[in-house]
Scaffold this motif. Sequence first.
Motif, PDB file in Angstrom:
ATOM      1  N   VAL A   1      -0.444   7.116   4.113  1.00 31.72           N
ATOM      2  CA  VAL A   1       0.834   6.968   4.818  1.00 31.72           C
ATOM      3  C   VAL A   1       0.940   7.966   5.966  1.00 31.72           C
ATOM      4  CG1 VAL A   1       3.341   7.195   4.575  1.00 31.72           C
ATOM      5  CG2 VAL A   1       2.029   6.004   2.810  1.00 31.72           C
ATOM      6  N   LEU A   2       0.543   9.209   5.729  1.00 37.07           N
ATOM      7  CA  LEU A   2       0.620  10.225   6.786  1.00 37.07           C
ATOM      8  C   LEU A   2      -0.395   9.956   7.893  1.00 37.07           C
ATOM      9  CD1 LEU A   2       1.173  13.442   4.641  1.00 37.07           C
ATOM     10  CD2 LEU A   2       2.860  12.163   5.983  1.00 37.07           C
ATOM     11  N   GLU A   3      -1.575   9.476   7.517  1.00 36.54           N
ATOM     12  CA  GLU A   3      -2.588   9.152   8.523  1.00 36.54           C
ATOM     13  C   GLU A   3      -2.169   7.953   9.371  1.00 36.54           C
ATOM     14  OE1 GLU A   3      -6.084   8.574   6.209  1.00 36.54           O
ATOM     15  OE2 GLU A   3      -6.664  10.696   6.224  1.00 36.54           O
ATOM     16  N   ALA A   4      -1.362   7.050   8.774  1.00 35.17           N
ATOM     17  CA  ALA A   4      -0.919   5.851   9.506  1.00 35.17           C
ATOM     18  C   ALA A   4       0.177   6.163  10.509  1.00 35.17           C
ATOM     19  CB  ALA A   4      -0.438   4.788   8.515  1.00 35.17           C
ATOM     20  N   ASN A   5       0.862   7.284  10.339  1.00 32.97           N
ATOM     21  CA  ASN A   5       1.930   7.630  11.282  1.00 32.97           C
ATOM     22  C   ASN A   5       1.363   7.776  12.696  1.00 32.97           C
ATOM     23  OD1 ASN A   5       4.746   8.561  11.789  1.00 32.97           O
ATOM     24  ND2 ASN A   5       3.672  10.422  12.443  1.00 32.97           N
TER      25      ASN A   5
ATOM     26  N   GLY B   1      -2.786  -1.137  -2.528  1.00 32.33           N
ATOM     27  CA  GLY B   1      -1.541  -1.828  -2.205  1.00 32.33           C
ATOM     28  C   GLY B   1      -0.823  -1.164  -1.046  1.00 32.33           C
ATOM     29  N   THR B   2      -0.803   0.167  -1.037  1.00 32.41           N
ATOM     30  CA  THR B   2      -0.194   0.904   0.071  1.00 32.41           C
ATOM     31  C   THR B   2      -0.948   0.642   1.368  1.00 32.41           C
ATOM     32  OG1 THR B   2       0.618   2.633  -1.419  1.00 32.41           O
ATOM     33  CG2 THR B   2       0.383   3.216   0.910  1.00 32.41           C
ATOM     34  N   GLU B   3      -2.263   0.598   1.278  1.00 36.27           N
ATOM     35  CA  GLU B   3      -3.084   0.289   2.453  1.00 36.27           C
ATOM     36  C   GLU B   3      -2.722  -1.088   3.008  1.00 36.27           C
ATOM     37  OE1 GLU B   3      -7.698   1.176   3.666  1.00 36.27           O
ATOM     38  OE2 GLU B   3      -7.283   0.407   1.659  1.00 36.27           O
ATOM     39  N   ASN B   4      -2.495  -2.051   2.123  1.00 40.00           N
ATOM     40  CA  ASN B   4      -2.099  -3.400   2.545  1.00 40.00           C
ATOM     41  C   ASN B   4      -0.749  -3.393   3.253  1.00 40.00           C
ATOM     42  OD1 ASN B   4      -4.385  -4.733   1.666  1.00 40.00           O
ATOM     43  ND2 ASN B   4      -3.514  -5.332  -0.306  1.00 40.00           N
ATOM     44  N   VAL B   5       0.195  -2.619   2.724  1.00 39.69           N
ATOM     45  CA  VAL B   5       1.522  -2.528   3.342  1.00 39.69           C
ATOM     46  C   VAL B   5       1.407  -1.993   4.764  1.00 39.69           C
ATOM     47  CG1 VAL B   5       3.738  -1.304   3.271  1.00 39.69           C
ATOM     48  CG2 VAL B   5       2.804  -2.306   1.179  1.00 39.69           C
ATOM     49  N   LEU B   6       0.648  -0.934   4.938  1.00 39.71           N
ATOM     50  CA  LEU B   6       0.481  -0.330   6.263  1.00 39.71           C
ATOM     51  C   LEU B   6      -0.247  -1.276   7.219  1.00 39.71           C
ATOM     52  CD1 LEU B   6      -0.530   3.222   5.000  1.00 39.71           C
ATOM     53  CD2 LEU B   6       1.673   2.589   6.021  1.00 39.71           C
ATOM     54  N   ARG B   7      -1.221  -1.956   6.689  1.00 39.09           N
ATOM     55  CA  ARG B   7      -1.986  -2.919   7.497  1.00 39.09           C
ATOM     56  C   ARG B   7      -1.088  -4.070   7.957  1.00 39.09           C
ATOM     57  NH1 ARG B   7      -6.388  -6.606   4.496  1.00 39.09           N
ATOM     58  NH2 ARG B   7      -6.889  -8.082   6.155  1.00 39.09           N
ATOM     59  N   ALA B   8      -0.241  -4.571   7.051  1.00 40.53           N
ATOM     60  CA  ALA B   8       0.673  -5.668   7.396  1.00 40.53           C
ATOM     61  C   ALA B   8       1.674  -5.218   8.455  1.00 40.53           C
ATOM     62  CB  ALA B   8       1.400  -6.148   6.145  1.00 40.53           C
ATOM     63  N   CYS B   9       2.160  -3.992   8.344  1.00 40.69           N
ATOM     64  CA  CYS B   9       3.121  -3.481   9.323  1.00 40.69           C
ATOM     65  C   CYS B   9       2.498  -3.375  10.709  1.00 40.69           C
ATOM     66  CB  CYS B   9       3.661  -2.127   8.865  1.00 40.69           C
ATOM     67  SG  CYS B   9       4.795  -2.230   7.457  1.00 40.69           S
ATOM     68  N   CYS B  10       1.270  -2.918  10.777  1.00 42.36           N
ATOM     69  CA  CYS B  10       0.583  -2.825  12.067  1.00 42.36           C
ATOM     70  C   CYS B  10       0.336  -4.209  12.656  1.00 42.36           C
ATOM     71  CB  CYS B  10      -0.727  -2.072  11.911  1.00 42.36           C
ATOM     72  SG  CYS B  10      -0.526  -0.295  11.622  1.00 42.36           S
TER      73      CYS B  10
END
Length: 389
Positions: free
Chosen positions: A184-188, A122-131
């Motif tokens: 989350v840290l890797e997505a920064n 779910g967190t991966e989806n959130v980060l993907r949607a933001c990008c």
Amino acid sequence: MLGSWQQHSLYSSTTKTSPEMDGARVYLVTGGCGFIGEKIVELLSQQDYISEVRVFDSVAREEVEKFSTATTRVTVMKGDVRDYELLLAATRGVHVVIHTAAVVDYRNTVPFREMRAVNVEGTENVLRACCALSVPCVVYTSSIAAVGPNTSHEPMFRGNEDTEYSGEVELPYGKTKAMAEKLVLEANGKELSNGGKLTTCIIRANTVYGEKAAVLQELYLVAKARNGVLDYLEPEDTERNYTYVGNVAWMHVLAARNLQLKPELLAGQVYYCYDDTPTRRGSVIRHQLLSAADPAVRLGSHIPYWKMWLMIQFYRVIKIVLYPFWKLQPFLNLPVLNVIVTTFSYETDKASRHFGYKPLFTWQESKRRTAQWLKAAAGTPEPPHGKKN
């Protein structure tokens, strides 16, 4: 010190926006109908720089929309963070995401694969949607459980965000939060579809108490059923942080605001939640909270580790024997017992130094608010674990 809402209004009215911050912001809070999420929504709705707070939750309670004000609209959308398309629709047009949605389970009532699917995928989806939609800011709600205690039950005594602590996390819930933190840290710093950069930070809560804390409510009912006696498991020398839910939420509000204003300082950072709730043995804090609601509640006896260990083993055997005929209620398990008896505390002012955080509610006010809610809610227990927040 100003009263809670006076201090709150003062912050809103005196905060200056930079040119790139002109115009009202749209925030998305995943899990905004949960324990911490709802309080975040309530405080966000009071900020004059926000035009809309969207709530995305698998348990969409429309009463959260009551937080709408003349200048800030609160809207609720039902959806699961595992559903990428629904999440994408909720994220469109958003400036900031505060991601609190998670399965919180300490009693092994939720299969690990399901908890991982929500908390990690779910967190991966959130980060993907933001990008994909060029949403530049994500604040992630994590937990001290993502750090430890580890499987060796090594203590941490008043550490901070930079304290080195290694080893495998013991709690399954903690494992999923650690995995999500890594994402989350890797997505920064990742590139957004418009060429910008994603900025992320993490808020780590410890034991959170306050209105709608179902675990605290359950303990209150147990104590009342035992003539006000509250036995405890923690050895006398253990220590753990407790933080009021309103202050946890306020830290999220400030972090999200300053992640936009000062990304060079907050991006990629981790912050522990704290306030002026005394740092001491957990049973002492619980007793102070419960006795504020009912003076008849008193601390009972310490239950030795070996005795509870035997009870857990006995329960496991009985559960296996009775499983074909009767499903027993969830009971304490060894990972949770080991967390309870291990000192895991911290002492920090990093949030204050980085974005001016000060607790919105004092310990006395937090205790009073919690007691008022306990008195009103004592007859309506809620399931304390396995809930998506």
